[in-house]
Motif scaffolding. Structure first.
Motif, PDB file in Angstrom:
ATOM      1  N   ARG A  63      24.672  26.994 -21.013  1.00  8.63           N
ATOM      2  CA  ARG A  63      23.852  26.966 -19.818  1.00  8.63           C
ATOM      3  C   ARG A  63      23.516  28.389 -19.341  1.00  8.63           C
ATOM      4  N   SER A 118      20.077  31.759 -16.827  1.00 12.99           N
ATOM      5  CA  SER A 118      20.874  30.587 -16.500  1.00 12.99           C
ATOM      6  C   SER A 118      19.966  29.411 -16.171  1.00 12.99           C
ATOM      7  N   ARG A 119      20.284  28.270 -16.784  1.00 19.24           N
ATOM      8  CA  ARG A 119      19.479  27.079 -16.554  1.00 19.24           C
ATOM      9  C   ARG A 119      19.944  26.411 -15.268  1.00 19.24           C
ATOM     10  N   GLY A 129      16.214  22.257 -14.446  1.00 19.65           N
ATOM     11  CA  GLY A 129      15.738  22.630 -15.775  1.00 19.65           C
ATOM     12  C   GLY A 129      15.061  23.981 -15.853  1.00 19.65           C
ATOM     13  N   GLU A 160      14.737  28.184 -15.293  1.00 20.77           N
ATOM     14  CA  GLU A 160      15.608  29.291 -15.702  1.00 20.77           C
ATOM     15  C   GLU A 160      15.620  30.380 -14.649  1.00 20.77           C
ATOM     16  N   ARG A 199      14.903  32.815 -23.459  1.00 19.38           N
ATOM     17  CA  ARG A 199      15.611  31.819 -24.268  1.00 19.38           C
ATOM     18  C   ARG A 199      14.613  30.971 -25.033  1.00 19.38           C
ATOM     19  N   SER A 239      14.971  27.546 -26.474  1.00 19.85           N
ATOM     20  CA  SER A 239      15.913  26.426 -26.516  1.00 19.85           C
ATOM     21  C   SER A 239      15.828  25.650 -27.821  1.00 19.85           C
ATOM     22  N   THR A 290      27.075  28.560 -13.483  1.00 19.06           N
ATOM     23  CA  THR A 290      25.890  29.324 -13.071  1.00 19.06           C
ATOM     24  C   THR A 290      26.177  30.373 -12.009  1.00 19.06           C
TER      25      THR A 290
END
Length: 122
Positions: free
Chosen positions: A27, A47-48, A52, A54, A70, A72, A100
């Motif tokens: 995450r 960080s997600r 959803g 970032e 990122r 994914s 997070t």
């Protein structure tokens, strides 16, 4: 257990650019660096969040020059480093965790990559 495999880095002249990659899925992914004789310091993190999206954060010294992103689909995080300076010379480490909070705190990360050398000549 999360395994992090880093690639990229090398030697570049001041003003040049490099891209680091870290193959891993978590995450929160961060980049840290450690210069000889210095503490490991935070560089950037992604960080997600709960919806959803970032969130990204950077240390002041790299803002406007470095970008963390990122992919994914490929479970890979990148650190694009532009306008490199000699003071960016260090071993760069990627790190991962599932929380997070405390994105800039190296002690909050659970998994670490093997490190890769970045050297910027003047």
């Amino acid at each position: 257990q999360v395994q992090l495999v880093q690639s990229g880095g090398g030697l570049v002249q001041a003003g040049g650019c490099l891209r680091l990659s870290c193959a891993a899925s978590a995450r929160t992914m961060g980049w840290f660096r450690q210069a000889p004789g210095k503490e490991r310091e935070f560089v950037a993190a992604i960080s997600r969040n709960w919806n959803g999206g970032e969130n990204t954060v950077y240390v002041d010294s790299v803002k406007g020059r470095f970008t963390i992103a990122r992919d994914s689909a490929k479970n890979t995080v990148f650190l694009q480093m532009n306008s490199l300076k000699p003071e960016d010379t260090a071993v760069y480490y990627c790190a991962a965790k599932e929380t997070t909070l405390r994105l800039a705190d190296k002690d909050a990360y659970d998994y670490w990559g093997q490190g890769t050398q970045v050297t910027v000549s003047s």
